[in-house]
Motif scaffolding. Structure first.
Motif, PDB file in Angstrom:
ATOM      1  N   LYS A 167      -6.405  -3.874  -1.451  1.00 39.39           N
ATOM      2  CA  LYS A 167      -7.850  -4.106  -1.415  1.00 39.39           C
ATOM      3  C   LYS A 167      -8.391  -3.981  -2.835  1.00 39.39           C
ATOM      4  O   LYS A 167      -7.827  -3.242  -3.651  1.00 39.39           O
ATOM      5  CB  LYS A 167      -8.520  -3.089  -0.495  1.00 39.39           C
TER       6      LYS A 167
ATOM      7  N   ASP B  90     -11.504   3.448  -3.678  1.00 37.29           N
ATOM      8  CA  ASP B  90     -10.330   2.644  -3.360  1.00 37.29           C
ATOM      9  C   ASP B  90     -10.247   2.258  -1.885  1.00 37.29           C
ATOM     10  O   ASP B  90      -9.262   1.702  -1.441  1.00 37.29           O
ATOM     11  CB  ASP B  90      -9.036   3.328  -3.818  1.00 37.29           C
ATOM     12  N   LYS B  91     -11.308   2.488  -1.141  1.00 34.86           N
ATOM     13  CA  LYS B  91     -11.309   2.158   0.295  1.00 34.86           C
ATOM     14  C   LYS B  91     -11.698   0.720   0.567  1.00 34.86           C
ATOM     15  O   LYS B  91     -11.344   0.152   1.582  1.00 34.86           O
ATOM     16  CB  LYS B  91     -12.251   3.098   1.060  1.00 34.86           C
ATOM     17  N   ASN B  92     -12.472   0.101  -0.317  1.00 33.67           N
ATOM     18  CA  ASN B  92     -12.922  -1.270  -0.039  1.00 33.67           C
ATOM     19  C   ASN B  92     -11.991  -2.296  -0.639  1.00 33.67           C
ATOM     20  O   ASN B  92     -11.168  -2.082  -1.438  1.00 33.67           O
ATOM     21  CB  ASN B  92     -14.344  -1.500  -0.569  1.00 33.67           C
TER      22      ASN B  92
ATOM     23  N   TYR C  39       0.828  -1.199   0.000  1.00 31.11           N
ATOM     24  CA  TYR C  39       0.000   0.000   0.000  1.00 31.11           C
ATOM     25  C   TYR C  39       0.870   1.259   0.000  1.00 31.11           C
ATOM     26  O   TYR C  39       0.559   2.232  -0.693  1.00 31.11           O
ATOM     27  CB  TYR C  39      -0.959   0.013   1.193  1.00 31.11           C
TER      28      TYR C  39
ATOM     29  N   ARG D  35      -6.947  -1.734  -5.937  1.00 31.75           N
ATOM     30  CA  ARG D  35      -6.407  -2.472  -7.087  1.00 31.75           C
ATOM     31  C   ARG D  35      -7.063  -1.973  -8.384  1.00 31.75           C
ATOM     32  O   ARG D  35      -6.378  -1.715  -9.371  1.00 31.75           O
ATOM     33  CB  ARG D  35      -6.662  -3.964  -6.903  1.00 31.75           C
TER      34      ARG D  35
END
Length: 186
Positions: free
Chosen positions: A60, A184-186, A27, A64
């Motif tokens: 995540k 892009d948080k999940n 990350y 991705r």
């Protein structure tokens, strides 16, 4: 004895250097990649992106997909269509209603079609047929005169009167499920 010690040190160093990266390390590299991209450092971003790819599964899914879209866009802007298509396809497969990636993929396929236009025939028609569904999704979600003209031109070029006649109906249906931002948080 000294040889055994050097061998052991080399072996341990190799294992340490080659250890799998943690999700946090991946990350952080993703953040470095985004920073380089945002600062307009295209070559650096492409290098960082290439380094990320082997471990991309540690991000995540949302991050991705965002990565795949952004690297596809970098490749597109760097005239690397084959790589751009590869990563746009990944985004479209994961988030089919994300019309921005659909547009990118559609125009990459259109670029291939234009290269085949002079030769005409089956290869040109196949390339146009690859481009059309992606261009239509983009047009349905974010209408654009140039995209609409291209879609109509392609239907005329391949002599698909039915496709052209039913275009508005398809666009209306496609417009009901549009995604304009990737999370892009999940």
């Amino acid at each position: 004895m000294l040889k055994k010690l050097l061998f052991t040190i080399s072996f341990v160093s190799a294992i340490y250097c080659c250890k799998a990266q943690t999700a946090e390390e991946v990350y952080n590299k993703y953040l470095d990649y985004n920073l380089a991209r945002m600062q307009g450092e295209t070559e650096k971003a492409l290098d960082l992106g290439a380094d990320l790819i082997p471990n991309i599964d540690k991000l995540k899914p949302g991050a991705r997909n965002n990565f795949y879209y952004s690297i596809a866009n970098l490749y597109e802007n760097n005239d690397q269509s084959v790589k751009a298509i590869e990563y746009y396809q990944k985004v479209v497969a994961a988030v089919p209603d994300y019309y921005v990636a659909q547009r990118g993929l559609g125009y990459q396929y259109a670029k291939q079609a234009e290269a085949l236009k002079a030769s005409g025939g089956a290869a040109y028609i196949a390339a146009v047929r690859k481009a059309l569904p992606h261009l239509e999704k983009a047009q349905a979600c974010d209408p654009d005169d140039d995209t609409l003209k291209l879609i109509k031109l392609y239907y005329n070029n391949i002599n698909d009167k039915t496709g052209l006649a039913t275009l508005n109906e398809r666009l209306k249906k496609l417009s009901k499920t549009c995604v304009d931002l990737l999370d892009d948080k999940n």
